[in-house]
Enzyme design. Structure first.
Site, PDB file in Angstrom:
ATOM      1  N   LEU A  91       0.912  -1.303  -0.019  1.00 34.10           N
ATOM      2  CA  LEU A  91      -0.048   0.142   0.052  1.00 34.10           C
ATOM      3  C   LEU A  91       0.870   1.236   0.130  1.00 34.10           C
ATOM      4  O   LEU A  91       1.822   1.201   0.657  1.00 34.10           O
ATOM      5  CB  LEU A  91      -0.997  -0.105   1.386  1.00 34.10           C
ATOM      6  CG  LEU A  91      -2.037  -0.816   1.299  1.00 34.10           C
ATOM      7  CD1 LEU A  91      -2.962  -0.935   2.689  1.00 34.10           C
ATOM      8  CD2 LEU A  91      -2.984  -0.864   0.245  1.00 34.10           C
ATOM      9  N   LYS A 126      -4.998  -0.814  10.548  1.00 31.63           N
ATOM     10  CA  LYS A 126      -3.655  -1.553  10.139  1.00 31.63           C
ATOM     11  C   LYS A 126      -2.938  -2.384  10.996  1.00 31.63           C
ATOM     12  O   LYS A 126      -2.101  -1.903  11.664  1.00 31.63           O
ATOM     13  CB  LYS A 126      -2.983  -0.598   8.951  1.00 31.63           C
ATOM     14  CG  LYS A 126      -1.984  -1.399   8.468  1.00 31.63           C
ATOM     15  CD  LYS A 126      -1.187  -0.230   7.514  1.00 31.63           C
ATOM     16  CE  LYS A 126      -0.034  -0.904   6.476  1.00 31.63           C
ATOM     17  NZ  LYS A 126       0.949  -1.568   7.310  1.00 31.63           N
ATOM     18  N   CYS A 430      39.202  14.513   0.774  1.00 30.43           N
ATOM     19  CA  CYS A 430      38.499  13.313   0.667  1.00 30.43           C
ATOM     20  C   CYS A 430      39.014  12.378   1.537  1.00 30.43           C
ATOM     21  O   CYS A 430      40.101  12.324   1.581  1.00 30.43           O
ATOM     22  CB  CYS A 430      38.558  12.811  -0.813  1.00 30.43           C
ATOM     23  SG  CYS A 430      37.781  11.006  -0.843  1.00 30.43           S
ATOM     24  N   CYS A 433      40.619   9.342  -0.758  1.00 28.88           N
ATOM     25  CA  CYS A 433      41.793   9.449  -1.458  1.00 28.88           C
ATOM     26  C   CYS A 433      42.714  10.745  -1.302  1.00 28.88           C
ATOM     27  O   CYS A 433      43.590  10.823  -1.949  1.00 28.88           O
ATOM     28  CB  CYS A 433      41.183   9.541  -3.042  1.00 28.88           C
ATOM     29  SG  CYS A 433      40.396  10.740  -3.531  1.00 28.88           S
TER      30      CYS A 433
END
Length: 723
Positions: A91, A126, A430, A433
């Site tokens: 749903l 539900k 980074c 690297c």
């Protein structure tokens, strides 16, 4: 909180990829292993974020989108498999009152209903349980299956014989074939009693063996839903017989006849056969009535005997349900209105930086594990540098974690931001690297500038290429990709198809045996003739999602034709220059319009055209493309269609359609294998003319094109569905 408007196309594609994988993992944990790591609210919020990004970037929708999947595969289950004759759907969710009103509005628009026409719906709680389909033939229960992935479930026929709520036979007068669907659950009190019993049995066993009892050695269930799922999915039905399972019906599947013309009537009939129904099942006729029922159920939620996580609304008229149909994994005629978030306090113990496929640096908060609504939360996304600054979070802060919202889990509040503490310094290089990490003007995201030398991006690019939505190469998982990258065996997609050259070296490595190596190489060989749309999507060309890849190939059919299209766009861009005095925005709009007209594919605009041109303008990309195509031979794209009198034809709808909306008409044409066009030309095969048809009808008559009315079209659709 994610600002969708600020997302770039690359960010959106990267986030959708991560969401698809994360949600698939949690689906497997929840449906296949009964061992969820996050709460329903957290899961719903991940799906909600995915839906928001897909709505903003529809051309980036992935083949493995959570909206295309239901449940999880049952391949690893020890139980026998059963294919559902009618798919067990999931749903869509609503989280706010406005979402409920929008749902009714969509139904009204799709069916083309006047404002004074009542759209009645059923509303019921539900249950947080395990979905089950029970098949009866000639009144006798012949099989029962879990939902699984919606298409294939697990055979639990022997087990359901021990659930007292499930009748073994139906009364006379019931249809010859009928599948009752609902939820297997465990009441809260029964769950507590079961865990207490397991603990007592463990203690007794320890005493019998003369051992000191350690409660941690006893496997107890985390919540009633896990207890119900684990108890039903037992290989030994005798174990199931000892567990207090219950069942509540909420719908049906395949049926030779349906005992009613409305959802409410059929559910009452099912209840009359002996199946328990929700005591809160009602029929309402207004949005206000739906919300009243929602709040009434929410207020009683804590006092209910079983766990629920929302209220389900279903369009009452079955003929309307038939017309509304389905999208991907969910019906258009139903929606689940979920309950709001829960919160808890904890400590932020660390902030890690992850590098994505596009080089984006994403901060992830590591929390001291905290229980929120019975589920342990230990990680939270912090999105970007600006979000960290907004929250003012530092390692050691006390924070409020929220289970639901646009992005979950998320930090809702920093409780100690005024305390003296070392600030978190966002990296300017980074972490993978070491390349400089920068944010472009006007962007909030910090990105690694390392490009191809950055192992994180190279890994993610290859990971995307072999992922489920792309080539789906079984056995080439994250660990293997990392290993082969480190060895220098792969760097570009084409290298994957040359791995056979490393067969002997692979056999000498830990974890690689003759069978596993051969299985991997066989899986790679099996993709030498891959689905052409998956291959195009797998290359990671910006803006080319799985949907846009298929839309392109429906018209151009081959990768060579797509490349030729890109080269024509490059030539068009080179030849198109601004006229004297033309504003840059006006020039860009003129160029974009020309590119869209050149592509001439519905739902494919200039953004995809520019992306294709940019990709093929780069020599490295052309080399990688040629290298890959030297290793694979994808077949031409073929559109799968249902046989009908209009298959392969071009249909135009005109005039005021009275029984359906234009969207419904187009959806019907596509289902019948036809193309719905917006204008009449010599290529038009059929015109469907409603009242008030004007110039299109006149042109069709002049060209000798076949013309039918709306009733004639309805007859074609009905005949195709019946066949």
């Amino acid at each position: 909180m994610t600002d969708i408007a600020s997302l770039t196309e690359a960010d959106a594609a990267n986030r959708l990829m991560r969401l698809a994988r994360t949600i698939a993992r949690h689906n497997a944990l929840y449906h296949a292993k009964d061992a969820p790591e996050i709460s329903d609210g957290e899961y719903d919020a991940l799906v909600r974020e995915n839906n928001a990004i897909e709505a903003a970037f529809p051309h980036l929708i992935r083949a493995d989108s959570p909206n295309a999947l239901v449940g999880a595969s049952v391949e690893a289950s020890p139980l026998a498999k059963i294919a559902h004759d009618k798919r067990m759907m999931s749903l869509d969710n609503a989280f706010a009152d406005e979402d409920v009103a929008d749902f009714v509005g969509r139904v009204r628009r799709y069916l083309k209903l006047a404002e004074d026409v009542v759209v009645a719906v059923t509303a019921e709680d539900k249950i947080d349980g395990l979905s089950l389909s029970i098949r009866y033939e000639q009144g006798r229960l012949i099989r029962a299956a879990t939902r699984g992935d919606g298409q294939v479930g697990e055979d639990v026929t022997a087990n359901v014989a021990h659930i007292p709520d499930i009748p073994q036979s139906l009364p006379s007068g019931a249809p010859a074939l009928f599948e009752v669907r609902g939820e297997v659950y465990m009441a809260k009190a029964d769950f507590l009693a079961l865990n207490a019993r397991l603990l007592a049995e463990g203690e007794a066993l320890a005493a019998q063996r003369g051992l000191e009892f350690d409660p941690a050695t006893v496997r107890q269930f985390a919540n009633p839903r896990n207890a119900a799922a684990g108890s039903l999915r037992q290989k030994d039905a005798a174990v199931t017989a000892t567990r207090p399972l219950r069942f509540m019906a909420h719908g049906w599947g395949v049926a030779s006849a349906v005992p009613g013309e409305t959802q409410h009537d059929v559910m009452r009939a099912i209840g009359g056969w002996g199946f328990p129904l929700s005591p809160d099942l009602v029929r309402v006729e207004t949005v206000e009535g739906m919300l009243v029922q929602y709040r009434a159920i929410e207020q009683r939620r804590a006092d209910l005997a079983y766990d629920i996580d929302g209220v389900v609304y279903k369009v009452d008229r079955l003929d309307w349900q038939e017309r509304l149909g389905f999208v991907a994994k969910a019906p258009r005629w139903a929606i689940a209105h979920k309950f709001p978030a829960e919160r808890a306090e904890t400590t932020l113990e660390a902030i890690d930086i992850q590098v994505g496929r596009t080089g984006k640096l994403t901060p992830v908060g590591r929390l001291k594990p905290v229980t929120v609504g019975g589920v342990t939360v230990s990680n939270v996304t912090l999105h970007n540098r600006d979000e960290i600054a907004r929250l003012g979070v530092r390692i050691g802060d006390r924070v409020v974690v929220q289970r639901a919202g646009d992005v979950i889990p998320q930090i809702a509040e920093n409780l100690t931001r005024e305390e003296a503490r070392v600030p978190f310094l966002y990296p300017d290089h980074c972490p993978v690297c070491g390349s400089e990490a920068v944010a472009e003007d006007g962007e909030v995201d910090v990105r690694c500038t390392g490009g191809l030398i950055c192992a994180a991006q190279r890994f993610e690019r290859l990971r995307h290429f072999v992922s489920r939505g792309a080539l789906d190469i079984e056995g080439l998982g994250d660990k293997s990709i990392e290993e082969f990258l480190d060895l220098g065996w792969i760097a570009e997609p084409a290298d994957i198809f040359r791995l056979a050259a490393h067969r002997e070296a692979m056999l000498g490595r830990e974890g690689w045996k003759e069978k596993s190596v051969q299985n991997l190489l066989d899986a790679i060989e099996a993709k030498r003739s891959p689905d052409v749309a998956r291959l195009l999507f797998g290359l990671g060309i910006r803006h080319v999602g799985v949907v846009s890849a298929r839309d392109l190939l429906k018209r151009y059919t081959t990768l060579d034709a797509v490349r030729q299209l890109a080269e024509r766009i490059i030539a068009l861009r080179d030849a198109t220059q601004p006229v004297e005095g033309e504003e840059p925005t006006r020039f860009r709009n003129r160029l974009d319009k020309a590119i869209a007209e050149l592509i001439s594919v519905e739902n494919i605009g200039a953004a995809v055209g520019h992306a294709l041109a940019d990709f093929f303008h780069e020599p490295h990309n052309r080399k990688a493309w040629d290298d890959l195509l030297s290793q694979v031979s994808p077949p031409d794209y073929i559109v799968e269609t249902r046989a009908s009198p209009v298959s392969g034809k071009t249909v135009v709808f005109t005039g005021a359609l009275e029984t359906m909306s234009r969207d419904e008409a187009k959806a019907q044409a596509e289902m019948l294998g036809a193309k719905a066009a917006g204008s009449v030309s010599a290529k038009t095969d059929l015109l469907v003319a409603g009242p008030g048809a004007g110039s299109k009808l006149k042109k069709a008559q002049e060209l000798g094109i076949e013309v039918i009315d709306e009733a004639g079209w309805a007859a074609i659709v009905a005949a195709a569905r019946a066949g």
